[in-house]
Design an enzyme around this catalytic site. Structure first.
Site, PDB file in Angstrom:
ATOM      1  N   CYS A 149     136.643  84.876 -10.427  1.00 21.29           N
ATOM      2  CA  CYS A 149     135.935  85.868  -9.610  1.00 21.29           C
ATOM      3  C   CYS A 149     135.510  85.278  -8.273  1.00 21.29           C
ATOM      4  O   CYS A 149     134.753  85.907  -7.535  1.00 21.29           O
ATOM      5  CB  CYS A 149     134.739  86.437 -10.360  1.00 21.29           C
ATOM      6  SG  CYS A 149     133.497  85.212 -10.769  1.00 21.29           S
ATOM      7  N   HIS A 205     130.452  82.954   4.789  1.00 21.16           N
ATOM      8  CA  HIS A 205     130.105  84.379   4.826  1.00 21.16           C
ATOM      9  C   HIS A 205     131.030  85.146   5.758  1.00 21.16           C
ATOM     10  O   HIS A 205     131.397  86.284   5.492  1.00 21.16           O
ATOM     11  CB  HIS A 205     128.666  84.548   5.300  1.00 21.16           C
ATOM     12  CG  HIS A 205     127.684  84.131   4.280  1.00 21.16           C
ATOM     13  ND1 HIS A 205     126.791  83.116   4.454  1.00 21.16           N
ATOM     14  CD2 HIS A 205     127.487  84.597   3.037  1.00 21.16           C
ATOM     15  CE1 HIS A 205     126.083  82.967   3.371  1.00 21.16           C
ATOM     16  NE2 HIS A 205     126.483  83.855   2.498  1.00 21.16           N
TER      17      HIS A 205
HETATM   18  C1  PEP Z   1     131.598  81.594  -6.998  1.00 22.66           C
HETATM   19  O1  PEP Z   1     130.831  80.643  -6.877  1.00 22.66           O
HETATM   20  O2  PEP Z   1     132.844  81.486  -6.919  1.00 22.66           O
HETATM   21  C2  PEP Z   1     131.082  82.949  -7.245  1.00 22.66           C
HETATM   22  C3  PEP Z   1     131.887  83.944  -7.537  1.00 22.66           C
HETATM   23  O3  PEP Z   1     129.746  83.143  -7.092  1.00 22.66           O
HETATM   24  P1  PEP Z   1     129.021  83.252  -5.654  1.00 22.66           P
HETATM   25  O4  PEP Z   1     130.081  83.346  -4.600  1.00 22.66           O
HETATM   26  O5  PEP Z   1     128.168  84.457  -5.719  1.00 22.66           O
HETATM   27  O6  PEP Z   1     128.260  81.968  -5.603  1.00 22.66           O
END
Ligand code: PEP
Ligand code: MG
Length: 552
Positions: free
Chosen positions: A482, A184
């Site tokens: 993403c 985070h």
């Molecule tokens: C990922 O796991 O890369 C993602 C984009 O989802 P999150 O970070 O929300 O788990």
């Protein structure tokens, strides 16, 4: 001159004196009180009042969302029930410090048991208790230190609340011993454009006032840098400033190949800022962020309003919305409130939606209505999909409810290994490299002790990305990324070389990624991807790509 190494977040460079964040205090011991009970109670009462007023003051300085958080903490420090409990424990023979520790811990347990919003406040309570105990001990309070002049903040780790509250006029850079690139701290630092290096071994040896040069692009912290190094850093800072201030253009490689730069969003309120930074659409709208405090599933109407607000900000543009991704660090009690030993391997993502199909159907219905009410090009995807059967299930339900473009996230290695069949069954695939890395390397994203494994440059992760890229090409289906990897400019080029055709990231990273893409043709990107794939480790993959560019 000494150099420490870690994982850089972004490409910023900063130099300044170290200011350390105090480590958490040890637990006060349980030896019985020797001071007079009334005197002890008076001392504690003074400490409670002082901490409350300090928190209120900090809130007034910070303003906005931070003020609400700090005001709530100030109220906790003066909560009458808690004060009574502390006094009763002192009467029972405890020292003031121990009484505060135990009373706050008991209250914290109660809040944790309540779950949901109250459960989330439990961590804030621990922070307040630490501040009071520090005051009683006469030692610096844990948390971000105050200073009149700018500094490089060095910490073991930083809670998201601390990162969100950083005074960007004072904090030149952030260096943490713990945390990985998808922690985070790293995600928030990137979204706030803070120069940061996480997972720095030896960070604890840096002492207050020592001059350091923090180069997040290189992942290095240079202790007592030479004048020549500082001058070089200044030149590079000017170059970075030029990149940030460069005209906003659509994402493209040097040969003109278009690679759309899309935004990762968690709230419709952030859409306008993303558009201002050049978002060509949205590549990941994390819908669960809207409902983290909810104890009941949100209504179709409430969801329709939220989704319409996001879509309306992107007329004619692609907006990829992810269905509720509950689990691990993002619990949604209305989808799964079971106690699980390993929540990252639990009933999460699409699994919990499937177990509560009406919630999934309501969300898809709300999305279909928002799609009809606006001119955006809505794509909808499911999180944490394990295989082709789950892909077919999700695509069928989404189509039944009127969604025109339905796809899946590739976050579990099993899905990537079945890429050919998945690409045939789905309209598109979006690779969530944060979870894909976590599961490929078997390293919990939330755990600082295994942060070094959380590196999406690992060739094992890149091989899975290539399988997905190849399958997308064969079946004519778009494959995007993403996860945080898309925001790492060099890795973004490698991902494109592996067959990825759009990149979604925090808008703060657009300028850096846009500038890097423009340095390479599609042929270059393929060659860099090959170099990374052939390396034995994540670090070697990074080095191989840097060397290949230097030798070009
Ligand atoms: C990922 O796991 O890369 C993602 C984009 O989802 P999150 O970070 O929300 O788990
Ligand atoms: Mg994920």
């Amino acid at each position: 001159m000494r150099e420490l190494r870690g994982v850089g977040v972004g490409r910023g460079i900063a130099a300044g004196p170290v200011l350390r964040m105090p480590d958490p205090l040890p637990e006060p011991d349980a030896t019985p009180r020797t001071a007079d009970a009334e005197a002890e109670k008076a001392t504690v009462s003074e400490a409670l009042a002082a901490v409350a007023s300090e928190l209120t003051e900090r809130g007034q300085r910070a303003g906005g969302d931070a003020q609400a958080v700090l005001d709530a903490q100030a109220m906790m420090a003066q909560d009458p029930g808690l004060v009574d409990d502390v006094n009763a424990r002192i009467d029972g023979g405890s020292t003031g410090e121990r009484a505060v520790f135990e009373a706050f811990a008991a209250f914290q347990e109660l809040l944790t048991g309540m779950g949901g919003y109250m459960g989330e406040r439990a961590a804030d309570l621990a922070d307040v208790a630490q501040r009071i105990i520090a005051r009683l001990r006469g030692v610096p309070a844990p948390g971000v230190p105050n200073s009149d002049s700018p500094f490089v903040l060095v910490a073991r780790d930083l809670a998201p609340a601390d990162t969100a509250l950083l005074d960007l006029d004072k904090v030149l850079a952030l260096v943490t011993r713990d945390g990985g690139p998808t922690s985070h701290t790293a995600i928030l630092a990137r979204s706030k454009s803070i120069t940061a290096i996480v997972g720095v071994e030896g960070a604890e040896s840096l002492t207050d006032g020592t001059m350091v040069l923090v180069d997040s692009g290189a992942g290095t912290v240079t202790v007592e840098p030479s004048p020549a190094q500082l001058a070089d850093a200044e030149t590079r800072t000017a170059e970075i400033r030029a990149i940030v201030n460069a005209p906003i253009t659509d994402g493209a490689l040097a040969d003109g190949t278009r690679i759309p730069l899309l935004a990762n969003l968690g709230n419709p309120k952030d859409a306008a800022a993303a558009v201002g930074l050049g978002a060509e659409g949205v590549g990941l709208f994390r819908t669960e962020f809207l409902f983290l405090d909810a104890t009941e599933a949100p209504s179709i109407e409430r969801q329709e309003a939220d989704y319409t607000a996001v879509l309306a900000a992107f007329p004619g543009k692609k907006v990829v919305v992810r269905c509720l991704d509950a689990g691990a660090d993002k619990p949604l009690s209305f989808l799964n409130d079971a106690e699980e030993e390993n929540p990252a391997l639990g009933l999460r993502g699409l699994r919990s939606l499937r177990a509560n199909e009406q919630i999934l159907r309501d969300q898809l219905t709300a999305l279909a209505r928002a799609q009809e009410a606006t001119e955006a090009d809505l794509w909808v995807m499911a999180p944490m999909v394990a295989d082709v059967a789950e892909t077919e299930y999700f695509v069928a339900v989404a189509r039944e409810l009127g969604i025109r473009v339905a796809g899946v996230m590739a976050e579990i290695p099993s899905l990537a290994l079945m890429a050919e069949q998945v690409a045939a069954a789905s309209d598109f695939v979006s690779i969530g490299t944060n979870d894909l890395t976590q599961y490929t390397l078997a390293a919990d994203r939330m755990l600082g002790s295994v942060a070094a494994y959380q590196d999406p440059w690992h060739p094992a992760v890149l091989r899975l990305v290539r399988m997905l890229g190849d399958a997308g090409r064969t079946h004519g289906k778009p494959v995007g990324v993403c996860g945080e990897a898309a925001a790492d400019p060099l890795l973004a080029v490698v991902l494109v070389g592996l067959g990825v055709n759009s990149l979604s990231m925090t808008p703060a990273a657009f300028a850096d990624v846009r500038a890097e893409l423009l340095q390479h043709t599609a042929t270059d990107a393929t060659a860099l991807a090959e170099a990374a794939l052939a390396a034995p480790t994540a670090a070697a993959a990074r080095d191989a790509v840097r060397t290949a560019i230097a030798e070009r």
